[in-house]
Design a protein around this motif. Sequence first.
Motif, mmCIF file in Angstrom:
data_model
loop_
_atom_site.group_PDB
_atom_site.id
_atom_site.type_symbol
_atom_site.label_atom_id
_atom_site.label_comp_id
_atom_site.label_asym_id
_atom_site.label_seq_id
_atom_site.Cartn_x
_atom_site.Cartn_y
_atom_site.Cartn_z
ATOM 1 N N HIS A 36 29.601 42.390 37.333
ATOM 2 C CA HIS A 36 29.280 40.646 37.494
ATOM 3 C C HIS A 36 29.079 40.993 35.919
ATOM 4 N N GLU A 120 30.477 27.839 41.800
ATOM 5 C CA GLU A 120 30.181 28.894 43.032
ATOM 6 C C GLU A 120 31.148 28.549 44.628
ATOM 7 N N ILE A 123 34.261 30.926 44.702
ATOM 8 C CA ILE A 123 34.174 32.315 45.106
ATOM 9 C C ILE A 123 34.515 32.233 46.693
ATOM 10 N N ARG A 125 35.398 32.801 50.385
ATOM 11 C CA ARG A 125 33.591 32.862 52.102
ATOM 12 C C ARG A 125 34.047 34.309 52.222
ATOM 13 N N ALA A 127 33.955 36.954 50.435
ATOM 14 C CA ALA A 127 34.293 37.843 48.868
ATOM 15 C C ALA A 127 32.926 39.338 49.122
ATOM 16 N N LYS A 129 30.078 41.310 47.964
ATOM 17 C CA LYS A 129 29.488 41.222 46.964
ATOM 18 C C LYS A 129 28.643 39.713 47.249
ATOM 19 N N GLY A 130 30.048 38.663 47.460
ATOM 20 C CA GLY A 130 29.830 37.129 47.698
ATOM 21 C C GLY A 130 28.209 37.329 48.289
ATOM 22 N N TYR A 135 25.555 38.620 41.780
ATOM 23 C CA TYR A 135 26.803 38.210 41.749
ATOM 24 C C TYR A 135 27.383 36.418 41.818
ATOM 25 N N ARG A 136 26.258 35.876 43.159
ATOM 26 C CA ARG A 136 26.773 34.516 43.237
ATOM 27 C C ARG A 136 26.917 33.841 42.721
ATOM 28 N N TRP A 141 32.241 36.400 36.823
ATOM 29 C CA TRP A 141 32.220 36.207 38.543
ATOM 30 C C TRP A 141 33.105 34.376 38.749
ATOM 31 N N GLN A 142 31.903 33.872 38.802
ATOM 32 C CA GLN A 142 32.529 32.594 39.569
ATOM 33 C C GLN A 142 33.612 32.385 38.761
ATOM 34 N N TRP A 145 37.132 34.386 39.806
ATOM 35 C CA TRP A 145 37.751 33.769 40.724
ATOM 36 C C TRP A 145 38.670 33.042 41.158
#
Length: 175
Positions: A36, A120, A123, A125, A127, A129-130, A135-136, A141-142, A145
């Motif tokens: 992340h 968010e 990301i 469903r 994933a 580490k989601g 991370y989320r 990170w968003q 994705w």
Amino acid sequence: MNSGAGPERVCVDIEKRADYRIMWLAGIRQLDLTQHCLKTFADCDKPRIDRRQRHQRLYLPATAPPVAWYLCALPIPWDWPRNAHLAFEWAPGESWEGDALVPGLGVKLTNAKPIFGWGEHSIPRGASKGGSRLYRTCRNWQFGWWLRDNRTIPDAPPMTSPPPSDTEGQQLTFS
């Protein structure tokens, strides 16, 4: 990387209206979604940004541009809702001016356009580490994705293990 303006180069004007502890710009070439923050963008160009300057202008190369650029700035004192983020991509002849998600960081793009619509919800469903809040809630990170689903971008090669050493079998410590 910051000199030599040309008509096809991306020009990024940054106006800082708040104080930031960290400020960086990454030209994203590969993703590593096992990481992340900045490490999400495994292979990236990183032009120099001076977080202390109120106004600065950066010229980014037009030859072999990265898939996208991502500007991130973390305020002093740190406050997640005041983190500045702006994703953008090379777009010859286009321009845009606005805030990098928050009012404290104004940006003007020339030969580029912002990328909106990620968050968010980008990301998938299930994933890996989601489920981790770390991370989320990471906007980098968003966006990673979102790139995975909307642009052609390679994954970073897997990290290779270091070669065995003659200390193998001894207790390892982490610093």
